[in-house]
Enzyme design. Sequence first.
Site, PDB file in Angstrom:
ATOM      1  N   ASP A   1      -8.683  -8.729   4.262  1.00 25.41           N
ATOM      2  CA  ASP A   1      -8.413  -7.647   5.207  1.00 25.41           C
ATOM      3  C   ASP A   1      -9.523  -7.509   6.228  1.00 25.41           C
ATOM      4  O   ASP A   1     -10.321  -6.575   6.138  1.00 25.41           O
ATOM      5  CB  ASP A   1      -8.217  -6.337   4.436  1.00 25.41           C
TER       6      ASP A   1
ATOM      7  N   GLU B   1       0.820  -1.217   0.000  1.00 25.54           N
ATOM      8  CA  GLU B   1       0.000   0.000   0.000  1.00 25.54           C
ATOM      9  C   GLU B   1       0.850   1.263   0.000  1.00 25.54           C
ATOM     10  O   GLU B   1       0.593   2.201   0.747  1.00 25.54           O
ATOM     11  CB  GLU B   1      -0.977  -0.017   1.188  1.00 25.54           C
TER      12      GLU B   1
ATOM     13  N   GLU C   1     -12.709  -1.835  12.181  1.00 24.41           N
ATOM     14  CA  GLU C   1     -12.648  -1.157  10.892  1.00 24.41           C
ATOM     15  C   GLU C   1     -13.792  -1.572   9.963  1.00 24.41           C
ATOM     16  O   GLU C   1     -14.458  -0.728   9.374  1.00 24.41           O
ATOM     17  CB  GLU C   1     -11.296  -1.434  10.224  1.00 24.41           C
TER      18      GLU C   1
END
Lengths: 699, 699
Positions: A394, A315, A422
């Site tokens: 993820d 990333e 998240e």
Amino acid sequence: MVNKKSNMYQNWLSHREIKKSCYKEYINNILVLNHSEIIDSAVNELKNAFDKIEDVKEIQNICEDEKEIIGDKFIKLYIEQNDKLINEGYEITYSKTDDKKECISICANDDNGILYGVFALLRLFEQNYDFKSKEIIDNPKKNIRIINHWDNIDGTVERGFAGSSVLFESCRNKDIMSEVMNAIGGIAATNEGLRKAFNDEYTVASDLERINDYARMLSSIGINGIIINNTNVHKEETYLIDDKISIVKIISEIMGRWGVKTYLSINFASPITLGDLQTADPLDSDVIKWWKKKAEYVYSVIPNLGGFMVKADSEGRPGPFTYGRNHADGANMLASAISPYGGILIWRCFVYNCRQDWRDHTIDRAKAAFDCFEPLDGQFLDNVFLQIKNGPMDFQVREPIAPLLGTMDKTNKLMELQITQEYTGQQKHVCFLVPWWKDILSTPTYANNIDNNVEQRINGIAAIVNVGNDENWTGHFLAQANLYGYGRLAWDSNISSEQIVAEWIKLTLGNNPLVMKNVSEILMNSWETYEKYTSPLGIGWMVSPGHHYGPDVDGYEFSPWGTYHRSDNKGIGIDRTLESGTGYAGEYNEPLKSLYNNLETCPDELLLFFHHVSYNHILKSGKTVIQHIYDTHFEGFEAVKEFISKWEELEGEVDKGIYEQTLERLKIQFDSARDWRDQINTYFYRMSGIEDKKGRRIY
Amino acid sequence: MVNKKSNMYQNWLSHREIKKSCYKEYINNILVLNHSEIIDSAVNELKNAFDKIEDVKEIQNICEDEKEIIGDKFIKLYIEQNDKLINEGYEITYSKTDDKKECISICANDDNGILYGVFALLRLFEQNYDFKSKEIIDNPKKNIRIINHWDNIDGTVERGFAGSSVLFESCRNKDIMSEVMNAIGGIAATNEGLRKAFNDEYTVASDLERINDYARMLSSIGINGIIINNTNVHKEETYLIDDKISIVKIISEIMGRWGVKTYLSINFASPITLGDLQTADPLDSDVIKWWKKKAEYVYSVIPNLGGFMVKADSEGRPGPFTYGRNHADGANMLASAISPYGGILIWRCFVYNCRQDWRDHTIDRAKAAFDCFEPLDGQFLDNVFLQIKNGPMDFQVREPIAPLLGTMDKTNKLMELQITQEYTGQQKHVCFLVPWWKDILSTPTYANNIDNNVEQRINGIAAIVNVGNDENWTGHFLAQANLYGYGRLAWDSNISSEQIVAEWIKLTLGNNPLVMKNVSEILMNSWETYEKYTSPLGIGWMVSPGHHYGPDVDGYEFSPWGTYHRSDNKGIGIDRTLESGTGYAGEYNEPLKSLYNNLETCPDELLLFFHHVSYNHILKSGKTVIQHIYDTHFEGFEAVKEFISKWEELEGEVDKGIYEQTLERLKIQFDSARDWRDQINTYFYRMSGIEDKKGRRIY
């Protein structure tokens, strides 16, 4: 201003129940045979508990000699080489002394063992455990039990949903920081200096106290390591191994008193970012020298530093790929630098192409970590630990286990979980994750053809924490249970979800049976409920891009992040089979490989992760896929309504502040669950054109 | 650093072509019979042009008496009451004097007329216009021709795609600002002071010069008003009528020299925000007094201020609804306050519910402005001007005209266009909007049962500008043509798109036939091309939420903004008919009402704005809706390829910097058009399951 006396701040360590304990008299006398900073913390915890026994107005007797015991009941703490114990384990025994005094003793091989023993003892006291029936021997299953903070020096927290950083908030004010630095004598901080900082009337003391309170929380559930800064190491945080090292020093001193080792996320490109070199090539001799020197410096300031953590080539982060090197080259170079000081190097396996083309169905992000790391097995040094996310994507509400966990026998592995919600409601929704984590830990991997599960395959466990400087620590009060549960599971994954829930409720909200029943029902059903009203059957990712809160079915469908659902008017799902798909299923050991690869055997809850099927495909449940989507989304929403009813029954039974704040969050969850229900159902109704068999309203 | 000598900075005012003009000798002698700041600007422009005639090394003769003319050709500027002219109009005449000198004269009723005449003259010189054949009488069709800036004091520009604010960038540095303030003597700025600021060696001078260069650009195309700050007036900008008024003063002084009046966006809640009152109720006597006093103050500092603009009760802005008042109450109160000073009050009609529930198909954002304002016709004071967007939604690539334009005969109306390409490629894509604006202006409204078009219905025109401090002013160099074209159309909507394009290319890139041909082809096809590869048949809104760049079919589908496509596996479109839909079509005058309401007569390009139809519905073109979607998306992408080829043919034929920068943007457009093509086609292929008849690749 945060009220440190409030119940939500006090969390599971209020020791409120101790006054109802049949063991409370034991706390009057403490016999301590060994001394250290950490044992001091343990004794202080017993003092804390003593202070909560309101009807006892005497002074607690803390002595070093049995002769000084005043009453007929006492607690004894001592270190002794004990073959039944490993490091950090403890033994709790009930006995009578020669002069008929009753003694509950905590024995351990080391300081941390004593500390964990004291926390366990108090927990058990508050639950009126029967110590006479049998001794307790409790050893941690894993010796690396780490918390990851994604905190930045400016006080922001990446994927943080509970306010600003508890660690760095106090560093934001430069004046305050320099006052502290003076107080503790700069980087050559002594414990004397730290004590001074606590005792003096500095505004900042309360911030440091908060770090201390937090360290105590971590310690109470057996966490022994903390990575204090964001895995995405930005420019400013690169200087934590340079002229900002004082910040690390302060935190590590506080953490150390609670047996928690401090670790640092570092920037792989530090030699460049800090302006010393033109390259960060791990095989370049100047780079190797640079890191050796840097490690020497860092460890001279913080001798008990746990080590470094690196997110590389991921990333947008720099890494060895830039120089044509592999991840073993990168990790080993750093590991060598810190090895002389006993440091470990944690290297994240979250490596994938985040600029992929959605048009190309042959690329599969799920395969990326395995493809990158599996060929390197055996090449990593002994003090390297790969940190592998529980699933291949993820932290979706459900994923299959990461195939890497079933391979790489010659490599140290940590598994990474995410406590911060998240993708699971961002601490606006209640989502108790312990049942899911237990599911993961107990999944068989069949590595080396034996039925060994994930828990047996890993050398330690790590998780991104859900804590910030909100008064209740975790934004949603009920999210405290996730932190509590993570610690308990990291220590011993055999503890049941039900036991964890029961412990947490008793310690936090007290013993009221209605509270126990309702809160337990809410927590135990919350993860499944969240799964029901969000993305179905293991497909994941139907969240709003960027912030990851709320529904957006196509939000990631045409993006470069490699996360799809591939729905059309006939069906849905990603084909990851060996025959017609990306072949991802082939990364598992048999029989998992066949289980997932085969449409007939693939479990319903992961069906769409592995297969593209028609909306009319019949699930093992007997329902069609489309009817399952409709049903679960209606059911999930109804379950949230139930949570609210159950919570509303507790008005007057729990702390008013906690009651109101939690109710407010539940109402936010209600609205959001309704959005999820309606947007998902509408999307798939429009796509499929298939009516809901029950004729419910779809917009 | 911006290079002010570059061709892209010089834009259409380089006067490069003047040296090839057969009229260039006229510029040697200028006879000026009247004097003013504005006429000085006009004369300066002639000096600028003279300087570009490299082979003339004499000194330009500027005189006040015909006797002082040296050569046999001259230009004469004079003001005279001329019945053929209205305010700001000009007459250009060729004549011979008694002593056989050739004279081209510019006559006007006022200063602005002279200035506009000079710009026109130079434009015509550069195109070798035949002045002898007939005199030119050119009157503006509308006397309000305004540019809206959505600029904030911090230098940011809302929906700006060309760098930071040209107006406020210099205000960002407080030191520089105070230097300027000293130089010009604070708010009591004099022109002497301003000149000093220009001539001294302040860093800031160049920033002020840039404002001056910009004012010149606006003036050259006939713009006579500028709203300098964002319609969303945030806290800091509220102080532009208070202690930040000096900023307005500076800008207005510069603008004034070019005949451009300055206007301010104001915060309806100013009496509260500035801390003076507890209410902003327009009928409260303290509020009325407050605004009267405020207007007195503002006009004492800036006597030539054009007026105020207000966005009220819209997208979170405060307004009269808070106090149970209507928009006439709100507007009239403010209009009364500024009326004594000749100010006008511009009131935006962009009022709608931006928190609506997508589940409720009866609410229609398209109806909102009409529903709010139409009942108030006749209630607004004479110095109130309603500013109505061209369409009912928000600057989509195509919308029907706003129904308000066909009603409210007793109310002053401005139409609002958007030059800044918020929804049309954000100056990364070439999208020449003049053909679209001409389409809008010439649409019949049938107000009062006569065939009067939009242009005849409005008292003036406004547009959100596309300018920032990028060296080329507009981000994409070719987007300069939109600003140029807007000004030309605002002056006279009868000028053809082709003429505007030809003028702009000649003035900017020169007379090269290949350049003329290729650039003209790119510009003239660009809007239709953009429409083709983005959202089809008038449906709009398939953009990424928030930033509005790039495709996201469902991006707004389940949002509270009231913008939908309502696609399912059978069809697409919003039913806005009277019979089965929201009834929006009923807001038009007949025969427009029936035209749009009737599926058979509704034009293809607006079909999905008014009707929900099957993918197999046959368009007037003979194609099905779905085939139209596929075809236009493939065609649009191919057209972008063509643009690139045509541009690449110009290598070496146009300025190198312009060539390269534009090519870079065209390549960005290419990638983005490919994303649009593939995402839209894939979405509707998945939804409909209908194959492309031509068998092209859909992912």
